[in-house]
Scaffold this motif. Structure first.
Motif, PDB file in Angstrom:
ATOM      1  N   GLU A  59       0.838  -1.190   0.000  1.00  0.00           N
ATOM      2  CA  GLU A  59       0.000   0.000   0.000  1.00  0.00           C
ATOM      3  C   GLU A  59       0.883   1.254   0.000  1.00  0.00           C
ATOM      4  O   GLU A  59       0.395   2.365  -0.183  1.00  0.00           O
ATOM      5  N   LYS A  60       2.194   1.070   0.177  1.00  0.00           N
ATOM      6  CA  LYS A  60       3.117   2.203   0.065  1.00  0.00           C
ATOM      7  C   LYS A  60       3.247   2.612  -1.392  1.00  0.00           C
ATOM      8  O   LYS A  60       3.115   1.793  -2.284  1.00  0.00           O
ATOM      9  N   GLN A  61       3.536   3.863  -1.602  1.00  0.00           N
ATOM     10  CA  GLN A  61       3.651   4.358  -2.964  1.00  0.00           C
ATOM     11  C   GLN A  61       4.946   5.147  -3.130  1.00  0.00           C
ATOM     12  O   GLN A  61       5.484   5.679  -2.171  1.00  0.00           O
ATOM     13  N   SER A  82      -4.336   3.599  -3.769  1.00  0.00           N
ATOM     14  CA  SER A  82      -4.728   4.777  -4.550  1.00  0.00           C
ATOM     15  C   SER A  82      -6.084   4.588  -5.231  1.00  0.00           C
ATOM     16  O   SER A  82      -6.263   3.681  -6.043  1.00  0.00           O
ATOM     17  N   PRO A  83      -7.076   5.453  -4.930  1.00  0.00           N
ATOM     18  CA  PRO A  83      -8.382   5.331  -5.583  1.00  0.00           C
ATOM     19  C   PRO A  83      -8.287   5.416  -7.105  1.00  0.00           C
ATOM     20  O   PRO A  83      -9.012   4.692  -7.800  1.00  0.00           O
ATOM     21  N   SER A  84      -7.429   6.264  -7.641  1.00  0.00           N
ATOM     22  CA  SER A  84      -7.408   6.392  -9.108  1.00  0.00           C
ATOM     23  C   SER A  84      -6.782   5.156  -9.753  1.00  0.00           C
ATOM     24  O   SER A  84      -7.251   4.672 -10.787  1.00  0.00           O
ATOM     25  N   VAL A  85      -5.732   4.599  -9.127  1.00  0.00           N
ATOM     26  CA  VAL A  85      -5.132   3.372  -9.658  1.00  0.00           C
ATOM     27  C   VAL A  85      -6.159   2.243  -9.663  1.00  0.00           C
ATOM     28  O   VAL A  85      -6.318   1.514 -10.653  1.00  0.00           O
ATOM     29  N   TRP A  86      -6.899   2.122  -8.570  1.00  0.00           N
ATOM     30  CA  TRP A  86      -7.860   1.012  -8.471  1.00  0.00           C
ATOM     31  C   TRP A  86      -9.105   1.227  -9.320  1.00  0.00           C
ATOM     32  O   TRP A  86      -9.721   0.283  -9.789  1.00  0.00           O
ATOM     33  N   LEU A  88     -14.115   4.565  -3.656  1.00  0.00           N
ATOM     34  CA  LEU A  88     -12.797   4.120  -3.197  1.00  0.00           C
ATOM     35  C   LEU A  88     -12.124   5.191  -2.329  1.00  0.00           C
ATOM     36  O   LEU A  88     -11.442   4.867  -1.342  1.00  0.00           O
ATOM     37  N   ALA A  89     -12.325   6.460  -2.682  1.00  0.00           N
ATOM     38  CA  ALA A  89     -11.712   7.540  -1.910  1.00  0.00           C
ATOM     39  C   ALA A  89     -12.315   7.605  -0.502  1.00  0.00           C
ATOM     40  O   ALA A  89     -11.614   7.865   0.479  1.00  0.00           O
ATOM     41  N   GLU A  90     -13.627   7.340  -0.394  1.00  0.00           N
ATOM     42  CA  GLU A  90     -14.257   7.336   0.939  1.00  0.00           C
ATOM     43  C   GLU A  90     -13.693   6.201   1.794  1.00  0.00           C
ATOM     44  O   GLU A  90     -13.432   6.367   2.981  1.00  0.00           O
ATOM     45  N   GLY A  91     -13.507   5.027   1.189  1.00  0.00           N
ATOM     46  CA  GLY A  91     -12.922   3.907   1.935  1.00  0.00           C
ATOM     47  C   GLY A  91     -11.504   4.213   2.376  1.00  0.00           C
ATOM     48  O   GLY A  91     -11.113   3.937   3.510  1.00  0.00           O
ATOM     49  N   LYS A  92     -10.732   4.802   1.457  1.00  0.00           N
ATOM     50  CA  LYS A  92      -9.343   5.151   1.800  1.00  0.00           C
ATOM     51  C   LYS A  92      -9.291   6.190   2.926  1.00  0.00           C
ATOM     52  O   LYS A  92      -8.484   6.092   3.841  1.00  0.00           O
ATOM     53  N   GLU A  93     -10.188   7.177   2.832  1.00  0.00           N
ATOM     54  CA  GLU A  93     -10.192   8.249   3.838  1.00  0.00           C
ATOM     55  C   GLU A  93     -10.413   7.660   5.241  1.00  0.00           C
ATOM     56  O   GLU A  93      -9.704   7.987   6.200  1.00  0.00           O
TER      57      GLU A  93
END
Lengths: 280, 280
Positions: free
Chosen positions: A127-129, A223-227, B268-273
């Motif tokens: 999960e590191k980038q 990353s939401p955009s990657v996924w 996905l952004a909500e889950g990440k947040e």
């Protein structure tokens, strides 16, 4: 395996780890890196990950005899379509994208003769980038799936296979569509479920989570955009995997509603049995 | 906090860790353990986890001034109903079960006057089982939820709070039903989802899993019978949590079906947040 000039497009965690591993193992005489961010170009140059850094893949591709594209999957299709036609004869192109059929399809008939693309997917990551986490051993003993299609030559397939093996990985060959169906279940659906579990947690309950919640939702930090790209380039298989998960959740729901101890315990025992087949 | 005779019923990972921590921190003069398995009684005696070992809680309860019940949640209700009436006046009983309302309800009006039960749930554990993994630091800086109800006296609540704090834990007080609703979302639903993800994986895809799948399904290796008890004693709240998960999965399904990049990325952004609010 010996590469004169290796081009790494997208020097993040994966691309950076490829560069570092190739350097440490003496796989390439020269490593060129492509990053659209000036700060990444500066870091990868100063840290010695790459010998030269460019803003676009078109700038370096004509000098490479092997190129690996590590940008997110939709970007790498664009990058391959832009830079691929500029490659010189004999160059092998591969990638590190999480879905394969869409990439292979997008490139069909778009490359010069004697330039070949062979899809790859290293099952390694974090999960590191970013290149600051680049790890020369990221691929050691990890599986890389290489996805030849009908037109792939033995030479290109062998060079791609040897490339990953030279970084310490094991390689398995699989048709692109079969890869995508498998990864929908082993990777994309777990990401979707982890994100859903995290997304429905009310903020006031964050303090009441323990290691179970943390493990189960760890990948939701990706990353939401990657996924989003991964899901969008593998929609049909992800939807089919989601069908299976929803059916399984309905089994749990009905066993709970019926207060059926035997069925609940059997469902849980089946999950444990499969999980116990994996290493921790 | 000073206990003359501590009774630990169920000397597995949690009970064993309580015994070891109490010993190391000098919390109790004498520790009695209850295990139905002869081999566990032998191990806990020989390893010094306990001073005396019994097969049933009824054998040791009359000598204890503090008792903690660490058997799986349905078993501990039986154990508390059997042994509780034999406790001497002033004894405080607590537990380490994952659900609370069913325990509190089952005991209502069943204990002698001056014997009190106060529910506890240490948010600590592991997929490992058994007293061989007992860890004196298992509770250090971990949260223990203590669940007083209307009839709980200040004395019993304070003794229970100090008991866990003496083992290094932080204590938070919460009504039993509120605990159960919260844990359904932070613990029981993640377990159910992890089990479902593992349970639907075809055996031939086991080799294609990477760290993401492993993390997400780690807790599915937990004991099916223990988790069946947890689900059965918290059915309504687990079903309500499952409603939320299924609704979230439907949101993902519809965004995927519509190929709606913006909605996918927002989900996905909500889950990440939310995930990013937790420590790793």
């Amino acid at each position: 395996m010996r590469i004169q000039t290796l081009l790494v497009v997208g020097v993040g965690l994966i691309g950076g780890s490829i560069a570092r591993a190739a350097r440490q193992r003496g796989l390439a005489d020269r490593i060129l890196g492509v990053s659209h961010r000036p700060s990444t170009r500066q870091f990868t140059l100063e840290s010695g990950l790459v010998d030269e850094a460019f803003a676009t893949p078109a700038e370096g591709i004509a000098r490479a005899d092997f190129a690996v594209f590590c940008t997110p999957v939709e970007q790498l299709i664009t990058d391959l379509l832009t830079a691929g036609p500029l490659a010189r004869p004999g160059t092998v192109l591969t990638d590190a994208g999480s879905t394969k059929a869409s990439v292979v399809e997008a490139l069909a008939g778009k490359l010069p003769s004697q330039v070949e693309f062979v899809g790859s997917h290293p099952l390694a990551g974090s999960e590191k980038q970013g290149p600051t986490h680049a790890d020369a051993d990221l691929f050691v003993n990890r599986l890389v799936i290489v996805t030849p299609d009908g037109g792939t030559t033995e030479r290109a397939l062998n060079r791609t296979t040897k490339f990953w093996e030279s970084l310490g990985a094991r390689v398995r060959r699989m048709p692109p569509a079969e890869h995508d169906r498998a990864l929908a279940l082993t990777s994309h659906l777990p990401h979707l479920a982890a994100s859903a579990l995290a997304g429905i947690l009310p903020p006031e309950l964050v303090d009441l989570t323990a290691t179970g919640f943390r493990d189960t939702t760890r990948i939701a930090a990706g990353s939401p955009s990657v996924w989003t790209s991964i899901f969008q380039t593998n929609r049909a298989a992800v939807l089919a995997a989601l069908d299976l998960l929803e059916a399984r959740l309905r089994d749990f729901r009905s066993a709970l509603t019926d207060d059926d101890r035997q069925r609940l315990e059997r469902l849980l025992a089946e999950g444990k049995e499969r999980r116990d087949q994996l290493t921790p």
